[in-house]
Structures are given as structure tokens and as C-alpha cells.
Design an enzyme around this catalytic site. Structure first.
Site, PDB file in Angstrom:
ATOM      1  N   ASN A 491       0.799  -1.210   0.000  1.00  0.00           N
ATOM      2  CA  ASN A 491       0.000   0.000   0.000  1.00  0.00           C
ATOM      3  C   ASN A 491       0.849   1.286   0.000  1.00  0.00           C
ATOM      4  O   ASN A 491       0.757   2.117  -0.911  1.00  0.00           O
ATOM      5  CB  ASN A 491      -0.874  -0.129   1.271  1.00  0.00           C
ATOM      6  CG  ASN A 491      -1.723   1.059   1.539  1.00  0.00           C
ATOM      7  OD1 ASN A 491      -2.127   1.748   0.629  1.00  0.00           O
ATOM      8  ND2 ASN A 491      -1.994   1.299   2.817  1.00  0.00           N
ATOM      9  N   GLU A 682      -3.432  -0.802   9.607  1.00  0.00           N
ATOM     10  CA  GLU A 682      -2.265  -1.669   9.452  1.00  0.00           C
ATOM     11  C   GLU A 682      -2.682  -2.833   8.547  1.00  0.00           C
ATOM     12  O   GLU A 682      -3.888  -3.128   8.449  1.00  0.00           O
ATOM     13  CB  GLU A 682      -1.850  -2.213  10.820  1.00  0.00           C
ATOM     14  CG  GLU A 682      -1.177  -1.198  11.712  1.00  0.00           C
ATOM     15  CD  GLU A 682       0.032  -0.573  11.068  1.00  0.00           C
ATOM     16  OE1 GLU A 682       0.961  -1.295  10.701  1.00  0.00           O
ATOM     17  OE2 GLU A 682       0.032   0.660  10.904  1.00  0.00           O
ATOM     18  N   LYS A 697       3.659   3.323  19.215  1.00  0.00           N
ATOM     19  CA  LYS A 697       3.914   4.735  18.878  1.00  0.00           C
ATOM     20  C   LYS A 697       4.244   5.542  20.133  1.00  0.00           C
ATOM     21  O   LYS A 697       5.134   6.402  20.112  1.00  0.00           O
ATOM     22  CB  LYS A 697       2.710   5.328  18.152  1.00  0.00           C
ATOM     23  CG  LYS A 697       2.585   4.807  16.728  1.00  0.00           C
ATOM     24  CD  LYS A 697       1.277   5.223  16.112  1.00  0.00           C
ATOM     25  CE  LYS A 697       1.221   4.885  14.636  1.00  0.00           C
ATOM     26  NZ  LYS A 697      -0.131   4.989  14.085  1.00  0.00           N
TER      27      LYS A 697
HETATM   28  N1  LIG Z   1      -0.873   2.766   6.334  1.00  0.00           N
HETATM   29  C1  LIG Z   1      -0.403   3.853   6.894  1.00  0.00           C
HETATM   30  O1  LIG Z   1      -1.028   4.902   6.893  1.00  0.00           O
HETATM   31  C2  LIG Z   1       0.918   3.824   7.561  1.00  0.00           C
HETATM   32  C3  LIG Z   1       1.689   2.689   7.534  1.00  0.00           C
HETATM   33  N2  LIG Z   1       2.900   2.678   8.147  1.00  0.00           N
HETATM   34  C4  LIG Z   1       3.714   1.469   8.105  1.00  0.00           C
HETATM   35  O2  LIG Z   1       4.079   1.189   6.757  1.00  0.00           O
HETATM   36  C5  LIG Z   1       4.398  -0.178   6.634  1.00  0.00           C
HETATM   37  C6  LIG Z   1       3.761  -0.721   5.363  1.00  0.00           C
HETATM   38  O3  LIG Z   1       2.399  -0.640   5.445  1.00  0.00           O
HETATM   39  P1  LIG Z   1       1.510  -1.043   4.185  1.00  0.00           P
HETATM   40  O4  LIG Z   1       2.119  -0.562   2.942  1.00  0.00           O
HETATM   41  O5  LIG Z   1       0.172  -0.596   4.520  1.00  0.00           O
HETATM   42  O6  LIG Z   1       1.625  -2.642   4.222  1.00  0.00           O
HETATM   43  P2  LIG Z   1       1.252  -3.689   3.055  1.00  0.00           P
HETATM   44  O7  LIG Z   1       0.849  -4.932   3.739  1.00  0.00           O
HETATM   45  O8  LIG Z   1       0.315  -3.096   2.093  1.00  0.00           O
HETATM   46  O9  LIG Z   1       2.618  -3.930   2.312  1.00  0.00           O
HETATM   47  C7  LIG Z   1       3.655  -4.541   2.962  1.00  0.00           C
HETATM   48  C8  LIG Z   1       4.768  -4.838   1.971  1.00  0.00           C
HETATM   49  O10 LIG Z   1       5.885  -5.290   2.727  1.00  0.00           O
HETATM   50  C9  LIG Z   1       6.360  -6.493   2.124  1.00  0.00           C
HETATM   51  N3  LIG Z   1       6.981  -7.318   3.129  1.00  0.00           N
HETATM   52  C10 LIG Z   1       6.447  -7.961   4.165  1.00  0.00           C
HETATM   53  N4  LIG Z   1       7.379  -8.629   4.855  1.00  0.00           N
HETATM   54  C11 LIG Z   1       8.546  -8.406   4.233  1.00  0.00           C
HETATM   55  C12 LIG Z   1       9.883  -8.813   4.448  1.00  0.00           C
HETATM   56  N5  LIG Z   1      10.219  -9.593   5.460  1.00  0.00           N
HETATM   57  N6  LIG Z   1      10.834  -8.403   3.602  1.00  0.00           N
HETATM   58  C13 LIG Z   1      10.527  -7.610   2.559  1.00  0.00           C
HETATM   59  N7  LIG Z   1       9.281  -7.183   2.302  1.00  0.00           N
HETATM   60  C14 LIG Z   1       8.301  -7.572   3.127  1.00  0.00           C
HETATM   61  C15 LIG Z   1       5.142  -7.134   1.569  1.00  0.00           C
HETATM   62  O11 LIG Z   1       5.531  -8.089   0.610  1.00  0.00           O
HETATM   63  P3  LIG Z   1       4.557  -9.327   0.223  1.00  0.00           P
HETATM   64  O12 LIG Z   1       3.562  -8.722  -0.671  1.00  0.00           O
HETATM   65  O13 LIG Z   1       5.457 -10.284  -0.423  1.00  0.00           O
HETATM   66  O14 LIG Z   1       3.999  -9.810   1.533  1.00  0.00           O
HETATM   67  C16 LIG Z   1       4.463  -5.915   0.972  1.00  0.00           C
HETATM   68  O15 LIG Z   1       5.082  -5.587  -0.243  1.00  0.00           O
HETATM   69  C17 LIG Z   1       3.927  -0.836   7.928  1.00  0.00           C
HETATM   70  O16 LIG Z   1       5.023  -1.047   8.777  1.00  0.00           O
HETATM   71  C18 LIG Z   1       3.025   0.225   8.553  1.00  0.00           C
HETATM   72  O17 LIG Z   1       2.995   0.169   9.948  1.00  0.00           O
HETATM   73  C19 LIG Z   1       3.402   3.756   8.781  1.00  0.00           C
HETATM   74  C20 LIG Z   1       2.690   4.905   8.815  1.00  0.00           C
HETATM   75  C21 LIG Z   1       1.384   5.026   8.242  1.00  0.00           C
HETATM   76  N1  LIG Z   2      -2.573   2.047  11.264  1.00  0.00           N
HETATM   77  C1  LIG Z   2      -1.765   3.164  11.551  1.00  0.00           C
HETATM   78  C2  LIG Z   2      -1.033   3.510  10.308  1.00  0.00           C
HETATM   79  C3  LIG Z   2       0.101   4.318  10.599  1.00  0.00           C
HETATM   80  O1  LIG Z   2       0.948   4.074  11.390  1.00  0.00           O
HETATM   81  C4  LIG Z   2      -2.622   4.319  11.966  1.00  0.00           C
HETATM   82  O2  LIG Z   2      -3.796   4.207  11.747  1.00  0.00           O
HETATM   83  O3  LIG Z   2      -2.138   5.300  12.479  1.00  0.00           O
END
Ligand SMILES: NC(=O)C1=CN([C@@H]2O[C@H](COP(=O)(O)OP(=O)(O)OC[C@H]3O[C@@H](n4cnc5c(N)ncnc54)[C@H](OP(=O)(O)O)[C@@H]3O)[C@@H](O)[C@H]2O)C=CC1
Ligand SMILES: N[C@@H](CC=O)C(=O)O
Length: 848
Positions: A491, A682, A697
Site C-alpha cells: 500500500n 495496518e 507509537k
Molecule cells: N498505512 C499507513 O497509513 C501507515 C503505515 N505505516 C507502516 O508502513 C508499513 C507498510 O504498510 P503497508 O504498505 O500498509 O503494508 P502492506 O501490507 O500493504 O505492504 C507490505 C509490503 O511489505 C512487504 N513485506 C512484508 N514482509 C517483508 C519482508 N520480510 N521483507 C521484505 N518485504 C516484506 C510485503 O511483501 P509481500 O507482498 O510479499 O507480503 C508488501 O510488499 C507498515 O510497517 C506500517 O505500519 C506507517 C505509517 C502510516
Molecule cells: N494504522 C496506523 C497507520 C500508521 O501508522 C494508523 O492508523 O495510524
């Protein structure tokens, strides 16, 4: 398959041996396994004299061979230490004895031969077991007798035979030692196969030499071959001249179509200028062939133009890469020379040569110049102005040659300084910068080389160290290449990559940043030549291959960039456990992933210390509040001397959105699925509902504010009923309606009091009572500052010494694709800005 295209490719490539090699290897596999020598394509390893100078050096070389070679590889050696110089000295002494008829000189000769023999004997006895020592000493004594005969009776005939002894001894000793300690080996005298047609221009009889080498190599034995020497078509010994052993190694590599040649020497790579006199010189990790050749031609102390000749064959499909590495520190990544893409082509370096001559003549004008050029291969020529720059050694020959044409010539002492890089002579900006940097030196002329890989300035005075440093600084000041690896393409990662092309176009600090790696949990696309940012996602979909963490760390260790930044946009604890290794390698990390910053106190402190001691930068602003500058604000207060006493607020975008939106008109579970679809939860929404995300956090911010506490020190109210806690994410989502009743009741109870429900984080530090911290669902009056947010907004309230009565408040969107990806880009720019100011730390290892 390109060597550096993906981590996996490297592994596959190692397996890609030809059928003839497989046949060769069939009967050596057992020995190879025993000696931990892995199977891979043929490699040539050449050890220079300094790398074999003492018993300690030879043992080091032995370990390098043990670690890096397999039995069908080839080792090429120079004479030990200064043996060739000593042999030269003997020869000169004899010549003088003949001219001067002096008796003392013959005593001196006997003494010098004795010393040389003693030195060799000592290496043999120090290194070999008793039996081998006996055998090699016998052979040495015979050689010494032969040497004495040559020197005293038949010197004119045996000049090159005398010089060849150093390499013969060196190969014999190393081969015997390998036999004793590592693997079966045989030493080969290159005069038994390498035929050079013409001693002066060193034209190799490739077909004959390759066939004879095939006969000489004994399969199942690691070949140790003498460098520097060969024979001519009449069978007489000849040498390959200055730095001939490097040249031998590349000739031999071309004869066997080797994949790699490594020159193990006493310097750890090729630098952007001579690091002995230019402290800010940076190592060039990858040099295109043509540029390397030009550097060698124009005075680089490590590379010599002819070394590269056998490897550059535009007609051949086969490409051999050349590595320069230090045998004194084999773990340090050296320089690789070969065929590369655009990024390696951006490297610039500066080199100089003193004691040259500017020769001016009408014979160097127009078409006539071609003949002079073909005859003398000058350093540069201007056929409009009619001059060329030559070495002092060429002066007489050039004068004689022109005299025979009845043409006059004038000579003037000059020096040159040149900037070298891929087709730099065609680049107006580089020529202009070079010219500006040279202003004080008042160059006589600026000339582009024929291949366009250098711009050469002709100087009226010798090039000074000051001038070299000034020019180097000007030419390379913004040349730190930064590699970017993005882990996590979900995402947020996807949006981060969508924003990347525009960021690279408009932000100056990102000028030298190159996307080189993309990772998901199971697949990786790594390309040292850079991944096209406009097609990152589709290239990943088409070309990424399976990988594991060991391969990733191995690539991070070997990467050719001055700096490497990994952006962790995964939710993975496993991935966060790699940070320590990354920091140890000096890799910088930007994390949206909260695991590392909220890990156990011991682990967290260790990470901070490892990053500090390796000058690794680590930013994680998006771990809390997405793009909001909350981490920066707390850092700033703390660094400015303020002390924080309270931190509170709504720290979850998901929970903010849910509770601001939830009014009882639709089920809570429907809203939850909606939030998931919008990408504000998440990956597993229980991370939000359990309070764990908020708990993490609060821990991250409290640590930033200078408090040492652990996750367990923060009371956490879990909103996920026990029955749903252990399910898979999909099963949980399927049963999400089981949440509805609890929230409906909580809401109606709060509403009945004219209040609302909000998930709040609270941290307090009090001198008397210490620290208290909790995250929980609270019933708040509608008038509370935390009760009236735009859905998805976060609010952070900070009380401190400076903000006592009226707390500092930061409020805004705290989750979502755009703001989080934007926040990551903000961290990226900050790190790149800091790196732009970082001085490269050059380890000077000495020069041959
Ligand atoms: N959503 C938000 O608003 C916010 C999110 N975050 C943080 O951002 C991060 C990503 O969130 P989001 O994009 O929503 O997550 P997604 O689940 O959409 O994407 C996660 C990605 O990480 C990859 N991944 C998982 N495990 C591993 C690994 N061991 N090595 C390499 N790649 C890996 C996944 O690959 P695969 O597809 O192969 O599983 C996928 O590409 C999280 O830590 C979240 O807490 C922080 C702030 C705000
Ligand atoms: N799920 C979290 C995403 C960012 O860290 C939130 O809602 O704040």
C-alpha cells in the site's frame, strides 16, 4: 544473464559452467568439497610482488585462494617482493664489471647472489614442511648455479632468463605450499605456453598459446602460473615489461575466456585521484573498460593501459571483468572494471603526469599528423595547432624520425593534468568546470583525447599537489553516488515509488540517488546499474526473483555505492531484525516499520549504538503520525534543552477515523472493512484495534523524548475480543461482526452522558511518582480537544518545561497512502542532504 541483475542471478551464474568445465570438474569435486572450494566459472587471481613479499604475505595469499578459488581457476604470480629489482641489479652489476674490469665488483656480485639465494631459502624454510623444503632448496641451488653461470659467462644471451627466475621461484613456492595445505596444485612456467610474436609490441600468438596452455594445465590441480615472462617465436625468454604480471593475468584470462580476473595487490582499489596526495579521493567501485584504459594511459598508479587490452575486444560476446583488491584486507570491496550501465559512466577522476615534452612541428598538422601519431602514440595531439605531448624518453626517437623527413621540431617541458570519465570530452559542462578549476595554472591548451574519455590540460609547470587537490575537488565535489533500496511494495511502498520519479526530477539533494533494489517478502530485483524509476513496479513484476536474507546481506556488503539507503516500508519484524547488520555495514535506514524503534530496550539501545559507531543514519518520522513532523518536533525540543513531561493524544489514524465516524448508524465492523480498503489500517487491523500500534507509537515518542522504557511499561487496552485474537487475518476479517456489540454498547453509554469514545495515548513523567503510560479507550466530553478531529487525523499534545501552561499541539492526517509516502520522501531528502555533506573517509593502503 547480467552479473549484477539480481541476487539470484549471481547464484545461478555461479552454477552456469560450460559442459567442458563440468567434465573437468567431475573428477575434482571431492577434493574441492574438502577444501571448501566452491564451483564457479573460471577466475584468474593474480598476486603482485608486494602480496607475496614475506612468509606472512604468502600465508595471506593462501587464505585468499582457499576462500575464493576452485580447482579450475588460475593463479598468476609476480616475483616475491623486490626479487625482480634484485635480479636487474645483478645484471647491471655484471655489465659494469665488464665495462670497468673491476675485481671488487665480482666479490660484490657473489655477495648479492648469496643474499638473493638466502632470501629465497628463508621463504622456503619458513613456509614448507621438511620434505618439500629439501626438494625446493635443491632446485633453488641448481637455479643459483645456473644464474651464476649466466651472469659470469653468457650474460648477453640470458638477460631475460635471469629476470624470469623471480616468477619461477615464486610460482614454485606457492604451488608447493598449496599442495601441502589447500589443494593439489602445479606450477607452470608461462614460457612453456605463452608465445609473443614481437617482443616490443607484445602481440600474443593467441591460438598457439591457448592450445599449449590447455596441454599444460592438469585438471584436478590448481595452476600457479608465472606472470611477467613469455617466449618469443624463436623460443627465447622475453618479458612483458613494466607491470607485466598484470598483463600476463589478463592475457591468460583471455586465453581461457575467464569470467573474472582479480589483481590482488597492496592497494584496495582505484581512486578518483592518487589517494597518497589527495585525501578526499574516493574509491571508484565500478569503472567502464574504456575509462579505465584511459586512466591507465594517463598515469594512474595502479592501472596500466596494456593490462586491459586483452579484455577489451569489441568483437567478442565474452566480457571478462577485472577486479582490483587488496590482499592485505581481502574483505574490503575493491574496484571492478568492465561493462556497466549509465551510473558507473558518471564517475569522474583526475590524474596527472609530470616530466613531459610539448613537441611542435608542421608534421603534426592535418593529415600528416596521422603518421606521427601511429608511430609514437603520443599522450595527446592537436593536429590543427601542430603539437603533441610525448614522454621525455621519446624525444630522441621523434627528433630522428622527423630529421629523416627533413622537418624541424621544437620541444618544451610540460606536464599534464586530465579529467577522465565516460565521454567527458563531449560534455561542455565538464570541460567548462575543468577549465574553471585550472584558471590559476594558466594551461597552455586543453585537448580532448581520441576516445573522448579524457580532457587533457597541458601545463607550463609541473602539476603541484595543491593544483591536483583543487581540480579534484571541483570535478568530484557532488559525485557521491547513493543507492536506494525499497523494501515493501504494498500500500505505502507502491505510492512511495509512484512519487519517486517526480521527486528525483525536482529535488536537487536527490541528484545522485539511484534506485537499485526492490524487495517484497519473497522476491527481489537488484540492479547495480539502476532500475528505471518510471517502470519500477512493472520491472519488479517481470524480473524479480526469489531471494533470502543471506543473499540480501551479501549484496549489501558488496554494493558499489558510496552510500546505500534502505527504505523499510514493510510491517515485518523479521526485516527489522536485519537493521543491526545493515548498520554494521554503514547502510542508512529509513523506516515506516515500527518494530525496530519499539523493540526491547536492549535491542533498541544496541541498534542506536551500532548505527552511531558506523555513521549510519536512521530516520523513522513516519513510524508515528505518518507525515506529521512529530518525531522532528520532539527531537528538536530535546536537542534544544527543553524537557518533556507529558505526551498524549490520538496516535492512530485508523482508530481516529473509526471513532470519529462511528455514530451507531452503521455497524463498527463495516467501518473497519472500509478503513482497511482505504489503506489507513495496518495490514492486519487487529494491530490497530488491539492498541498495540498505539502502544508502539507512544513508546517510540517517549524514547525520543529521552525516557528509557519498554513496551510492557505501557498499559494497553486490547479492543479485540479474545476469541478473535489468534485467528488468521482473513478469518478475523470474516468474523469482524463479532466486534459490533461491544462498540455499540460503549457508544450508547457514552452518548447517554453527552460524551464520546476515543482511543487515547497518555504518557506522564513526574519527578516524584516517575513515569506512567497507558493507551486505552476513553470516554471524553464532546468539548475535549481530542474529541473533535477530522476523521483519520492524529493529535499530539506535548507539555514540557517551555510548554507548561499551554501545551504544544501538532494535528493533522496521521495515516494514509499519500501522507505516509510523502513523509518517507521527506526523510529521504533529509538523509541525502546530510550525506551530501559527509566527507568520504579514505583508507590509504599504499601504492605498489
Ligand atoms: N498505512 C499507513 O497509513 C501507515 C503505515 N505505516 C507502516 O508502513 C508499513 C507498510 O504498510 P503497508 O504498505 O500498509 O503494508 P502492506 O501490507 O500493504 O505492504 C507490505 C509490503 O511489505 C512487504 N513485506 C512484508 N514482509 C517483508 C519482508 N520480510 N521483507 C521484505 N518485504 C516484506 C510485503 O511483501 P509481500 O507482498 O510479499 O507480503 C508488501 O510488499 C507498515 O510497517 C506500517 O505500519 C506507517 C505509517 C502510516
Ligand atoms: N494504522 C496506523 C497507520 C500508521 O501508522 C494508523 O492508523 O495510524
Amino acid at each position: 544473464m547480467k552479473q549484477e541483475n539480481t541476487i539470484l542471478n549471481k547464484v545461478n551464474e555461479n552454477k552456469a559452467v560450460s559442459s567442458s568445465e563440468i567434465a573437468d570438474n567431475d573428477f575434482i569435486t571431492e577434493v574441492a568439497a574438502e577444501n571448501k572450494l566452491a564451483k564457479h566459472a573460471i577466475q584468474v587471481h593474480k598476486f603482485g610482488g608486494s602480496s607475496l613479499a614475506t612468509a606472512k604475505c604468502i600465508k595471506r595469499a593462501l587464505e585468499i585462494i582457499r576462500e575464493n578459488c576452485q580447482l579450475n581457476d588460475i593463479v598468476v604470480v609476480s616475483a616475491n617482493g623486490k626479487t625482480t629489482d634484485r635480479l636487474f641489479a645483478l645484471y647491471s652489476l655484471v655489465e659494469r664489471t665488464i665495462v670497468e674490469h673491476t675485481i671488487q665488483k665480482s666479490d660484490e656480485l657473489t655477495q648479492a647472489i648469496d643474499e638473493l639465494a638466502k632470501e629465497q631459502a628463508q621463504l622456503i624454510t619458513e613456509l614448507l614442511n621438511a620434505n618439500n623444503t629439501k626438494q625446493l632448496l635443491l632446485r633453488l641451488n641448481k637455479d643459483i648455479e645456473q644464474l651464476t653461470t649466466w651472469l659470469t659467462a653468457d650474460i648477453a644471451q640470458h638477460h631475460n632468463d635471469v629476470l624470469a627466475l623471480g616468477e619461477v621461484w615464486s610460482a614454485r613456492l606457492l604451488s608447493a605450499l598449496l599442495n601441502e595445505q589447500v589443494c593439489p596444485s602445479n606450477s607452470i612456467d608461462s614460457r612453456d605456453f605463452l608465445v609473443i610474436d614481437n617482443e616490443h609490441s607484445c602481440v600474443v600468438d593467441t591460438a598457439l598459446s591457448a592450445a599449449q596452455l590447455r596441454q599444460r594445465r592438469q585438471f584436478g590441480k590448481l595452476a600457479v602460473i608465472t606472470g611477467y615472462i613469455s617466449k618469443d617465436s624463436r623460443g627465447k625468454s622475453c618479458t612483458l615489461g613494466r607491470n607485466g604480471s598484470d598483463y600476463s593475468a589478463t592475457i591468460i584470462a583471455s586465453l581461457v575466456a575467464a569470467g573474472n580476473v582479480t589483481l590482488w595487490t597492496d592497494v584496495d582499489g582505484i581512486y578518483s585521484a592518487d589517494p597518497r596526495v589527495v585525501p578526499s579521493a574516493r574509491k571508484l567501485h565500478r569503472l567502464p573498460n574504456g575509462v579505465a584504459k584511459e586512466l591507465g594511459r594517463l598515469g594512474n598508479p595502479v592501472l596500466h593501459a596494456k593490462t586491459l587490452l586483452p579484455l577489451i575486444n569489441p568483437l567478442s560476446e565474452h566480457h571478462t571483468h577485472l577486479h582490483v583488491a587488496s590482499s592485505f584486507d581481502a574483505q574490503v570491496i575493491g574496484t571492478e572494471i568492465g561493462k556497466f550501465g549509465q551510473i558507473a559512466k558518471q564517475e569522474l577522476s583526475v590524474t596527472y603526469l609530470n616530466d613531459l615534452l610539448l613537441a611542435q612541428s608542421v608534421s603534426f598538422i592535418g593529415e600528416a599528423a596521422a603518421k606521427a601519431k601511429a608511430e609514437f602514440s603520443p599522450i595527446c595531439i592537436d593536429n590543427q595547432k601542430g603539437f603533441m605531448v610525448i614522454t621525455q624518453g621519446q624525444q630522441k626517437a621523434l627528433s630522428d624520425w622527423l630529421a629523416s623527413h627533413d622537418v624541424e621540431i621544437t620541444f618544451k617541458p610540460v606536464a599534464i593534468i586530465a579529467t577522465v570519465g565516460h565521454r567527458v570530452a563531449e560534455r561542455g559542462d565538464i570541460r567548462a568546470r575543468f577549465k574553471r578549476s585550472l584558471k590559476a595554472a594558466k594551461p597552455l591548451n586543453l585537448v580532448g583525447s581520441d576516445n573522448n574519455h579524457s580532457v587533457i590540460a597541458i601545463l607550463p609547470e609541473p602539476c603541484s599537489i595543491e593544483l591536483l587537490n583543487t581540480v579534484h575537488h571541483e570535478m568530484t565535489k557532488d559525485a557521491r553516488h547513493i543507492g536506494l533500496v525499497v523494501a515493501g511494495m504494498g500500500n505505502i511502498g507502491e505510492r512511495f515509488l509512484e512519487l519517486l520519479p517526480a521527486q528525483l526530477n525536482k529535488v536537487y539533494a536527490l541528484e545522485n540517488l539511484h534506485l537499485v533494489g526492490l524487495l517484497s517478502s519473497k522476491k527481489a530485483l537488484i540492479n547495480n546499474d539502476g532500475i528505471d524509476v518510471t517502470q519500477a513496479a512493472s520491472l519488479f513484476a517481470q524480473e524479480a526473483q526469489s531471494y533470502d536474507h543471506e543473499q540480501l546481506i551479501s549484496w549489501l556488503t558488496q554494493n558499489p555505492y558510496d552510500e546505500l539507503i534502505v527504505v523499510d516500508i514493510t510491517p515485518s519484524e523479521d526485516f527489522s531484525l536485519l537493521y543491526e547488520q545493515m548498520f554494521s555495514l554503514g547502510v542508512h535506514v529509513i523506516g515506516a516499520n515500527k518494530w525496530a524503534a519499539s523493540s526491547s530496550t536492549a535491542h533498541y539501545n544496541n541498534l542506536v549504538n551500532t548505527a552511531d559507531s558506523n555513521n549510519s543514519l536512521c530516520l523513522g518520522n513516519t513510524t508515528v503520525g505518518a507525515g506529521l513532523p512529530i518525531n522532528y518536533a520532539i527531537d528538536d525540543l530535546r536537542q534544544s534543552g527543553d524537557s518533556i513531561s507529558e505526551l498524549s493524544g490520538i496516535f492512530s489514524g485508523t482508530l481516529s477515523w473509526l471513532f470519529e465516524t462511528y455514530d451507531g448508524s452503521s455497524n463498527f465492523s463495516e467501518l473497519l472493512l472500509n478503513a482497511l480498503a482505504q489503506g489507513i489500517t495496518e495490514p492486519d487491523p487487529r494491530e490497530d484495534l488491539s492498541g498495540r500500534d498505539v502502544q508502539r507509537k507512544l513508546l517510540i515518542l517517549a524514547r525520543k523524548a529521552g525516557f528509557e522504557l519498554a513496551l510492557e511499561d505501557i498499559d494497553c487496552q486490547n479492543l479485540v475480543p479474545e476469541a478473535l485474537q489468534a485467528l488468521s487475518t482473513n478469518d478475523f476479517l470474516a468474523r469482524a461482526s463479532e466486534l459490533d456489540e461491544y462498540f455499540a454498547t460503549a457508544l450508547s453509554e457514552a452518548n447517554s452522558k453527552g460524551a464520546c469514545i476515543r482511543y487515547v495515548a497518555r504518557f506522564q513523567h513526574n519527578q516524584e511518582t516517575g513515569v506512567s503510560a497507558k493507551v486505552s479507550l476513553e470516554v471524553l466530553p464532546q468539548s475535549d480537544a481530542f474529541a473533535n478531529l477530522t476523521p483519520c487525523d492524529n493529535i499530539f499534545q506535548i507539555s514540557s518545561h517551555w510548554y507548561q501552561d499551554n501545551p504544544l499541539i501538532i494535528r493533522g492526517p496521521g495515516a494514509g497512502r499519500d501522507v505516509t509516502a510523502g513523509g518517507l520522501h521527506s526523510d529521504l531528502v533529509k538523509i541525502c542532504q546530510q550525506l551530501a555533506h559527509k566527507q568520504s573517509q579514505v583508507k590509504i593502503k599504499g601504492i605498489n
